[in-house]
Design an enzyme around this catalytic site. Sequence first.
Site, mmCIF file in Angstrom:
data_model
loop_
_atom_site.group_PDB
_atom_site.id
_atom_site.type_symbol
_atom_site.label_atom_id
_atom_site.label_comp_id
_atom_site.label_asym_id
_atom_site.label_seq_id
_atom_site.Cartn_x
_atom_site.Cartn_y
_atom_site.Cartn_z
ATOM 1 N N THR A 193 61.960 30.637 -11.327
ATOM 2 C CA THR A 193 60.407 31.471 -10.813
ATOM 3 C C THR A 193 60.750 32.338 -9.377
ATOM 4 O OG1 THR A 193 58.258 31.780 -10.678
ATOM 5 C CG2 THR A 193 58.905 29.515 -10.208
ATOM 6 N N ASP A 194 60.019 33.841 -9.564
ATOM 7 C CA ASP A 194 60.406 34.378 -8.521
ATOM 8 C C ASP A 194 59.073 33.601 -7.413
ATOM 9 O OD1 ASP A 194 57.752 34.948 -9.633
ATOM 10 O OD2 ASP A 194 58.089 37.075 -9.570
ATOM 11 N N GLU A 195 58.167 32.555 -7.685
ATOM 12 C CA GLU A 195 57.553 32.319 -6.726
ATOM 13 C C GLU A 195 57.801 31.097 -5.748
ATOM 14 O OE1 GLU A 195 53.995 31.180 -8.189
ATOM 15 O OE2 GLU A 195 53.860 32.271 -10.017
ATOM 16 N N GLY B 220 44.953 30.210 -1.837
ATOM 17 C CA GLY B 220 46.262 30.217 -1.643
ATOM 18 C C GLY B 220 46.952 30.730 -2.360
ATOM 19 N N TYR C 167 53.064 24.090 -7.875
ATOM 20 C CA TYR C 167 53.885 24.642 -8.904
ATOM 21 C C TYR C 167 54.995 25.182 -8.060
ATOM 22 C CZ TYR C 167 55.999 27.826 -12.368
ATOM 23 O OH TYR C 167 56.923 28.919 -13.301
ATOM 24 N N LYS D 141 59.212 23.732 -8.655
ATOM 25 C CA LYS D 141 60.174 25.036 -8.830
ATOM 26 C C LYS D 141 61.171 25.238 -8.111
ATOM 27 C CE LYS D 141 60.610 26.040 -12.707
ATOM 28 N NZ LYS D 141 60.960 26.173 -13.881
#
Length: 378
Positions: free
Chosen positions: A140-142, A317, A165, A169
């Site tokens: 993911t881009d996160e 956050g 999360y 990842k």
Amino acid sequence: MNTYLVTGGAGFIGSNFVKYVLKKHPNTHLVILDNLTYAGNLGTIKDDLTNPKVTFIKGNISNPRVVKEIFEKHPIDFVVNFAAESHVDRSIENPQLFLKTNILGTQNLLDTAKKSWTTGKDESGYPIYRKGVKFLQVSTDEVYGSLGETGYFTETTPLDPRSPYSASKAAADMIVTAYAETYKMPVNITRCSNNYGPYHFPEKLIPLIIKNILEKKKLPVYGDGSNVRDWLYVEDHCKAIDSVLLHGRTGEVYNIGGHNEKKNIDIVKIIITTIKRLMEENPGYKSALKENNDSQQDNLEWITDDYLITFVKDRLGHDHRYAIDPTKITNELGWYPETKFEDGIVKTIRWYLENQDWVEKVTSGNYRKYYRQMYGNR
Ligand code: NAD
Ligand code: TDX
């Protein structure tokens, strides 16, 4: 004929990928491994399960016995790892589950694939793998953290995850890279921005907003709604994964994004206007409205921003902005986001209006309890 192990194939993106691959490469064999958490539903892939080329196994990616058995029984060429705990809000409540599934589960898949694919060793002691195999980690881009008002994530942006999360990842990405470096395992990592489309579980922004409008409930916007996400139609994501799997350079990371940044508040407003317009154009769609108000089905005047939107406490956050630079995948593989947001969002909303039975089924379990805990009795 390639054999794919698709983990998390009963979830949102995994199920769309299953449908995409069966259509694009009808000659493949798909083994789906999913332990059917709240987010995985067999109803989502019920038509696909009647295809003799599809095998479904209910099991946990973290379970060594289950994964080993799959590799013993099926000649797996590709692993596409979608299985994950995927909701940021839930990771704030229960971080450990995210670490177990997203990190240890990924490592278990890698390890079993490595053993099964190894055919010998080279002079330096590195494993030699069966030809044509690959492990693709859906990331993911996160993992890149949060952007300010400008700039984009590229594949060389340092990892800077900020939620449990995204930390899980990012750790998964790192263990994938470690297997690529230490054991020369053939891998790719794809990092995609926010997806939307059919079969999206209604805990995520877009399907939750659609569901709430149909129930005439308030639409909870975190903070002031100015956070930005880069939305990509799920089929475009599936196409990108397929392309990376078959043509991507081994060992490489590919960012996948829609070049479609929107503030959350604007997304919510677009959904409000679109639902109202679709119901005015096609009054049959009004039957998707829930009957908590007798006059609701005739009169759509209450479908307004002012009446429906409510600003609620911000996510802890809360990352401000994500935006992907997809130059690499476009230049190397010719991929680009084909579905314009204006079209994709209408397709998505129509799908929800026409598939209320799916929504009711997937939200009949613990969803109500989760909703009350997250949002109170709004
Ligand atoms: P989802 O929550 O809809 O589906 C996850 C699936 O994995 C479910 O079917 C669930 O039952 C299954 N699963 C969970 N834990 C498992 C376990 N231990 N063993 C076997 N199966 C398990 O998620 P999604 O939105 O489809 O996301 C799929 C992947 O794509 C995830 O890895 C996510 O991090 C990544 N991703 C998602 C988005 C997005 O916008 N949704 C964007 C970028 C990347
Ligand atoms: O009720 C809500 N109100 C709200 O304002 C919800 C559920 C979300 N939001 C905001 C938070 C985010 O800024 O909307 C934005 C999108 O939220 P989510 O749909 O929860 O997605 P996000 O947190 O951005 O993460 C998603 O994209 C990246 C996926 O869930 C991840 O799995 C993926 O990696």
